[in-house]
Scaffold this active site. Structure first.
Site, PDB file in Angstrom:
ATOM      1  N   LYS A 262      15.161 -13.054 -11.723  1.00 48.85           N
ATOM      2  CA  LYS A 262      14.957 -11.847 -12.548  1.00 48.85           C
ATOM      3  C   LYS A 262      14.090 -12.180 -13.749  1.00 48.85           C
ATOM      4  O   LYS A 262      13.135 -11.498 -14.053  1.00 48.85           O
ATOM      5  CB  LYS A 262      16.279 -11.300 -13.058  1.00 48.85           C
ATOM      6  CG  LYS A 262      17.114 -10.385 -12.240  1.00 48.85           C
ATOM      7  CD  LYS A 262      16.546  -9.115 -11.738  1.00 48.85           C
ATOM      8  CE  LYS A 262      15.617  -9.293 -10.588  1.00 48.85           C
ATOM      9  NZ  LYS A 262      16.101  -9.161  -9.265  1.00 48.85           N
TER      10      LYS A 262
ATOM     11  N   ASN B 145      -1.638   1.682   5.903  1.00 52.84           N
ATOM     12  CA  ASN B 145      -0.740   0.666   5.344  1.00 52.84           C
ATOM     13  C   ASN B 145      -0.353  -0.238   6.503  1.00 52.84           C
ATOM     14  O   ASN B 145       0.062   0.251   7.543  1.00 52.84           O
ATOM     15  CB  ASN B 145       0.494   1.367   4.739  1.00 52.84           C
ATOM     16  CG  ASN B 145       1.530   0.375   4.239  1.00 52.84           C
ATOM     17  OD1 ASN B 145       1.286  -0.828   4.196  1.00 52.84           O
ATOM     18  ND2 ASN B 145       2.690   0.888   3.870  1.00 52.84           N
ATOM     19  N   GLY B 146      -0.493  -1.551   6.339  1.00 59.78           N
ATOM     20  CA  GLY B 146      -0.162  -2.490   7.414  1.00 59.78           C
ATOM     21  C   GLY B 146      -1.305  -3.455   7.632  1.00 59.78           C
ATOM     22  O   GLY B 146      -2.198  -3.581   6.789  1.00 59.78           O
TER      23      GLY B 146
ATOM     24  N   TRP C 143      -3.002  -2.576  -1.689  1.00 60.95           N
ATOM     25  CA  TRP C 143      -2.615  -3.928  -2.110  1.00 60.95           C
ATOM     26  C   TRP C 143      -3.400  -4.853  -1.188  1.00 60.95           C
ATOM     27  O   TRP C 143      -3.137  -4.924   0.000  1.00 60.95           O
ATOM     28  CB  TRP C 143      -1.111  -4.099  -1.931  1.00 60.95           C
ATOM     29  CG  TRP C 143      -0.532  -5.310  -2.589  1.00 60.95           C
ATOM     30  CD1 TRP C 143      -0.126  -5.430  -3.885  1.00 60.95           C
ATOM     31  CD2 TRP C 143      -0.243  -6.575  -1.972  1.00 60.95           C
ATOM     32  NE1 TRP C 143       0.389  -6.693  -4.108  1.00 60.95           N
ATOM     33  CE2 TRP C 143       0.327  -7.410  -2.958  1.00 60.95           C
ATOM     34  CE3 TRP C 143      -0.425  -7.090  -0.687  1.00 60.95           C
ATOM     35  CZ2 TRP C 143       0.720  -8.723  -2.693  1.00 60.95           C
ATOM     36  CZ3 TRP C 143      -0.034  -8.397  -0.430  1.00 60.95           C
ATOM     37  CH2 TRP C 143       0.528  -9.197  -1.435  1.00 60.95           C
TER      38      TRP C 143
ATOM     39  N   HIS D 102      20.522 -35.531 -10.438  1.00 63.53           N
ATOM     40  CA  HIS D 102      19.760 -36.171  -9.354  1.00 63.53           C
ATOM     41  C   HIS D 102      18.258 -35.938  -9.523  1.00 63.53           C
ATOM     42  O   HIS D 102      17.511 -36.042  -8.560  1.00 63.53           O
ATOM     43  CB  HIS D 102      20.275 -35.665  -8.009  1.00 63.53           C
ATOM     44  CG  HIS D 102      21.716 -35.997  -7.787  1.00 63.53           C
ATOM     45  ND1 HIS D 102      22.150 -37.284  -7.537  1.00 63.53           N
ATOM     46  CD2 HIS D 102      22.832 -35.241  -7.859  1.00 63.53           C
ATOM     47  CE1 HIS D 102      23.471 -37.291  -7.427  1.00 63.53           C
ATOM     48  NE2 HIS D 102      23.908 -36.059  -7.626  1.00 63.53           N
TER      49      HIS D 102
ATOM     50  N   GLU E 169      10.281 -13.408 -12.741  1.00 61.32           N
ATOM     51  CA  GLU E 169       9.368 -12.465 -12.089  1.00 61.32           C
ATOM     52  C   GLU E 169       8.851 -11.401 -13.046  1.00 61.32           C
ATOM     53  O   GLU E 169       7.754 -10.892 -12.873  1.00 61.32           O
ATOM     54  CB  GLU E 169       9.995 -11.833 -10.839  1.00 61.32           C
ATOM     55  CG  GLU E 169      11.139 -10.907 -11.086  1.00 61.32           C
ATOM     56  CD  GLU E 169      11.714 -10.312  -9.799  1.00 61.32           C
ATOM     57  OE1 GLU E 169      10.983 -10.168  -8.817  1.00 61.32           O
ATOM     58  OE2 GLU E 169      12.919  -9.983  -9.805  1.00 61.32           O
TER      59      GLU E 169
ATOM     60  N   GLU F 199      19.734 -15.776  -8.889  1.00 58.97           N
ATOM     61  CA  GLU F 199      19.269 -14.411  -9.138  1.00 58.97           C
ATOM     62  C   GLU F 199      18.859 -14.232 -10.599  1.00 58.97           C
ATOM     63  O   GLU F 199      17.835 -13.616 -10.902  1.00 58.97           O
ATOM     64  CB  GLU F 199      20.373 -13.418  -8.733  1.00 58.97           C
ATOM     65  CG  GLU F 199      20.054 -11.963  -8.980  1.00 58.97           C
ATOM     66  CD  GLU F 199      18.825 -11.446  -8.243  1.00 58.97           C
ATOM     67  OE1 GLU F 199      18.249 -12.165  -7.411  1.00 58.97           O
ATOM     68  OE2 GLU F 199      18.415 -10.311  -8.534  1.00 58.97           O
TER      69      GLU F 199
ATOM     70  N   ARG G 238       5.115   0.433  -5.851  1.00 57.78           N
ATOM     71  CA  ARG G 238       5.005  -0.412  -4.663  1.00 57.78           C
ATOM     72  C   ARG G 238       4.055  -1.589  -4.881  1.00 57.78           C
ATOM     73  O   ARG G 238       4.079  -2.546  -4.118  1.00 57.78           O
ATOM     74  CB  ARG G 238       4.515   0.420  -3.470  1.00 57.78           C
ATOM     75  CG  ARG G 238       5.506   1.469  -3.031  1.00 57.78           C
ATOM     76  CD  ARG G 238       4.908   2.378  -1.984  1.00 57.78           C
ATOM     77  NE  ARG G 238       4.667   1.710  -0.723  1.00 57.78           N
ATOM     78  CZ  ARG G 238       5.562   1.572   0.243  1.00 57.78           C
ATOM     79  NH1 ARG G 238       6.773   2.058   0.077  1.00 57.78           N
ATOM     80  NH2 ARG G 238       5.257   0.967   1.370  1.00 57.78           N
TER      81      ARG G 238
ATOM     82  N   CYS H  87       0.822  -1.212   0.000  1.00 53.50           N
ATOM     83  CA  CYS H  87       0.000   0.000   0.000  1.00 53.50           C
ATOM     84  C   CYS H  87       0.857   1.264   0.000  1.00 53.50           C
ATOM     85  O   CYS H  87       1.922   1.309   0.600  1.00 53.50           O
ATOM     86  CB  CYS H  87      -0.889   0.042   1.230  1.00 53.50           C
ATOM     87  SG  CYS H  87      -1.916  -1.407   1.400  1.00 53.50           S
TER      88      CYS H  87
ATOM     89  N   LYS I 116       6.777  -3.874  -4.345  1.00 54.45           N
ATOM     90  CA  LYS I 116       8.177  -3.514  -4.121  1.00 54.45           C
ATOM     91  C   LYS I 116       8.587  -3.746  -2.675  1.00 54.45           C
ATOM     92  O   LYS I 116       9.674  -4.208  -2.393  1.00 54.45           O
ATOM     93  CB  LYS I 116       8.390  -2.048  -4.509  1.00 54.45           C
ATOM     94  CG  LYS I 116       9.821  -1.555  -4.356  1.00 54.45           C
ATOM     95  CD  LYS I 116      10.723  -2.230  -5.372  1.00 54.45           C
ATOM     96  CE  LYS I 116      12.177  -1.805  -5.253  1.00 54.45           C
ATOM     97  NZ  LYS I 116      13.057  -2.771  -5.930  1.00 54.45           N
TER      98      LYS I 116
HETATM   99  C1  F6R Z   1      13.235  -9.456  -6.649  1.00 52.62           C
HETATM  100  C2  F6R Z   1      13.051  -8.598  -5.486  1.00 52.62           C
HETATM  101  C3  F6R Z   1      12.613  -9.225  -4.228  1.00 52.62           C
HETATM  102  C4  F6R Z   1      13.249  -8.534  -3.017  1.00 52.62           C
HETATM  103  C5  F6R Z   1      12.656  -9.107  -1.726  1.00 52.62           C
HETATM  104  C6  F6R Z   1      13.282  -8.466  -0.504  1.00 52.62           C
HETATM  105  O1  F6R Z   1      13.661  -8.746  -7.769  1.00 52.62           O
HETATM  106  O2  F6R Z   1      13.211  -7.404  -5.570  1.00 52.62           O
HETATM  107  O3  F6R Z   1      12.873 -10.587  -4.220  1.00 52.62           O
HETATM  108  O4  F6R Z   1      14.625  -8.745  -3.066  1.00 52.62           O
HETATM  109  O5  F6R Z   1      11.276  -8.886  -1.707  1.00 52.62           O
HETATM  110  O6  F6R Z   1      13.022  -7.102  -0.459  1.00 52.62           O
HETATM  111  P1  F6R Z   1      13.889  -6.138   0.449  1.00 52.62           P
HETATM  112  O7  F6R Z   1      15.282  -6.152  -0.114  1.00 52.62           O
HETATM  113  O8  F6R Z   1      13.244  -4.796   0.330  1.00 52.62           O
HETATM  114  O9  F6R Z   1      13.852  -6.694   1.844  1.00 52.62           O
END
Ligand code: F6R
Length: 608
Positions: free
Chosen positions: A485, A101-102, A75, A504, A488, A481, A27, A2, A603
């Site tokens: 990337k 938010n929360g 959200w 395996h 997602e 990673e 976000r 949010c 985010k």
């Molecule tokens: C992937 C991504 C997420 C964050 C994860 C942790 O591209 O951005 O996997 O790495 O949600 O977020 P933070 O770093 O804000 O704790």
């Protein structure tokens, strides 16, 4: 998750709110709304879906007149995304409007109590409980009322409240959710994050937990729950003027990928002086480092992948056992933590609910906590014993790139620092390592300059159904990673495997034409990984190899190769991740995906 914006001042509030909310879209959200006092009543307009829908309904805000208001992007947690469940929520008499938010954990109990006393509800949200409670407990004094309400509430919140009958004021408060206060020439703001207001002010207060903030047209006052005024330092945000804008790029993600050389240089250069690492931000003495019995690295998502690299780096440099844990697992698994344990938490936002809770658990068990965080003044930064900030600047794209790279850089610095302080590195070794570390931004730039090669390769593969990534040790951490990337943002199914693990089980998934990306930058393991590449090729796979310029022989095995410049093998993840970020980006771009805001993702993940 949010997003919150509130404004009181001399300008028309609704356009300011819409503009601020648009800057928080990254976000993640599924509905949006605003409430503005229009001289007679609180005019509330909300809508499910994109902010553009809400904006069109009120012509960018021009249809609502008034200079105080609150806005929200939701959200969904409690109750489906809908017009009714969107914030702001009104109390029954429409006197109070609330954004939140929360999560109010005991909202059901509170709601039932109010229902039994005759209050009726219109939404399924936990937030409406706050609006109704403010009205129910209101005794003529909003400070008193807020304390009464908040003393009954369990959970996390950043709240903004306006009162129709006292419309020259916004009341705000936070606990376990982010909230900042902006001080501008034309008024005062509350917001979830700095980018929401960066085009209006760079002067910001960071309120602490359970402080009640009053915004008026002529100033801000902050009180603790005992009604004592609290003095706060006004913090100047010195991000580039265009840091939160796309600056001519098609997406924030590619802009942020391209910003990595500068972000890494900003993160490391000021911390290297006279051939040594200076971490003035932390207090970790040689004795304390020697006393550490064990290191945990705890994080989520990409930050967890940084932790995987960190394990190899710290074990190699500091010679201590390092366990890497997903924060959501660590917090529930009774980790063997003592007062000699160092728990390193990594978080771009500094607000991730699981990471925060894991850190709180570690502290409770007596560990020393060190946070690697990007967002200044965030909850994790405030709660940790020590903080090392990544100087990545604002990261807007949901998929992290430059924050990931800066986190890696910080772990390198930390590893060298701990080895240096405990005499595990000779002066010559340290100078050599730091020289390599300082050369990374330039080397990353040279990879970025060759991004057309990756774009071309992506154009051949953007229609794949499955893509696998393999690597060993550090290359495995980077593969995780690269795979995240890609999946997602492009929605292509992808998995990453330790290369030696394929046979395996997973190798049965390889069929004619399956794309396998092999990361092979570690000299020691190169031949081993190539054997695994040969195994998948003989089952029909097409292969992309990612290695370094001195290993151009990878072309003898893989169908296509991308080579990054040479560096110390330990630092290779900083270079090898760049082509993988670019590959994910270009594949998603060719598929026409909503790259900066992938479906279902947020985010800053402030719920468990
Ligand atoms: C992937 C991504 C997420 C964050 C994860 C942790 O591209 O951005 O996997 O790495 O949600 O977020 P933070 O770093 O804000 O704790």
């Amino acid at each position: 998750m949010c997003g919150i914006v509130g404004y009181i001042g001399n300008e028309q509030a609704a356009p300011v709110l819409i503009d601020g909310l648009s800057r928080l879209e990254y976000r993640g959200y599924d509905s949006a709304g605003v409430a503005v006092f229009n001289g007679q009543r609180l005019e509330v307009v909300k809508s499910k879906g994109k902010l553009a829908v809400l904006s069109d309904m009120i012509h960018g805000g021009a249809d609502i007149k008034g200079t105080v208001g609150i806005g929200h992007t939701r959200w969904a947690t409690h109750g489906a995304p809908s017009d009714t469940n969107a914030h702001p929520h009104l109390s029954t008499s429409e006197r109070f409007a609330v954004i939140h938010n929360g999560i109010i954990e005991n909202y059901m109990e509170l709601k039932n109590k109010l229902i039994s006393r005759g209050v009726s509800f219109v939404s399924d949200t936990d937030t409406e409980v706050i609006a109704q409670m403010v009205e129910y407990y209101y005794n003529g004094d909003i400070f008193d009322t807020m304390v009464k309400v908040l003393n009954r509430v369990e959970g996390s919140y950043a709240l903004g409240v306006i009162d129709r009958d006292n419309p020259d004021e916004i009341v705000a408060v936070r606990k376990d959710s982010p909230l900042i206060i902006g001080v501008a020439e034309n008024g005062y703001f509350i917001a979830s994050d700095v980018p929401a207001i960066l085009n209006r002010t760079r002067e910001v207060y960071y309120p602490d937990e359970k402080e009640i903030i009053f915004l008026h047209r002529d100033g801000v006052t902050i009180y603790n729950f005992d009604h004592e005024a609290v003095e706060k330092e006004l913090v100047h945000i010195d991000w580039d003027a265009d840091a939160a804008e796309k600056g001519g790029y098609e997406h924030f993600m590619i802009k942020e990928i391209m910003e990595q050389p500068k972000a890494i240089a900003d993160t490391i250069e000021s911390r290297i002086k006279d051939g040594r690492v200076r971490l003035d931000d932390i207090e970790l003495t040689a004795q304390q480092i020697s006393d550490i019995d064990k290191i945990y690295i705890v994080a989520c998502g990409s930050a967890y992948h940084v932790g995987m690299v960190g394990k190899y780096v710290l074990e190699r440099l500091v010679k201590k056992t390092v366990d890497v844990d997903l924060a959501s697992e660590f917090r529930y698994r009774s980790p063997l933590v003592t007062d000699k344990t160092l728990v390193i938490v990594i978080s771009q936002s500094g607000e991730t609910a699981d990471t925060r809770a894991a850190m709180a658990e570690a502290k409770k068990l007596g560990a020393r906590t060190l946070a690697v965080v990007n967002v200044l003044g965030s909850s994790i930064a405030k709660a940790a014993d020590d903080v090392i900030y990544t100087w990545a600047g604002p990261e807007i794209a949901v998929a992290t790139t430059k924050a990931y790279s800066c986190q890696l850089a910080v772990l390198y610095l930390l590893g060298i620092y701990m080895a240096q302080e405990t005499g595990l590195l000779s002066a010559e070794e340290e100078i050599e390592m730091l020289r390599e570390l300082l050369s990374l931004p330039g080397k990353i730039q040279s990879i970025l300059d060759k991004r057309d090669d990756i774009q071309y390769y992506a154009s051949l593969h953007y229609n794949e159904k499955n893509i696998f990534f393999i690597g060993r040790n550090l290359d495995y951490a980077v593969s995780l990673e690269g795979s995240l990337k890609l999946k997602e943002i492009s929605y292509i199914h992808s998995e990453a495997y330790a290369a030696g693990e394929l046979k395996h089980g997973t190798i049965s998934l390889i069929e004619d034409g399956t794309l396998v990306v092999a990361v092979a930058t570690q000299d020691r393991l190169f031949d081993k990984t190539m054997s695994n590449v040969v195994e998948v090729i003989s089952r029909g796979a097409t292969t992309l190899g990612v290695s370094k310029e001195t290993r151009s022989d990878i072309r003898n095995t893989c169908d296509f190769a991308f080579l990054v410049p040479e560096t110390d093998d330990l630092f290779m993840p900083s270079l090898s991740v760049i082509p993988l970020q670019l590959f994910g980006y270009y594949v998603a771009s060719m598929k026409g995906c909503d790259i900066d805001k992938p479906r279902n993702l947020a985010k800053s993940v402030t719920v468990e």
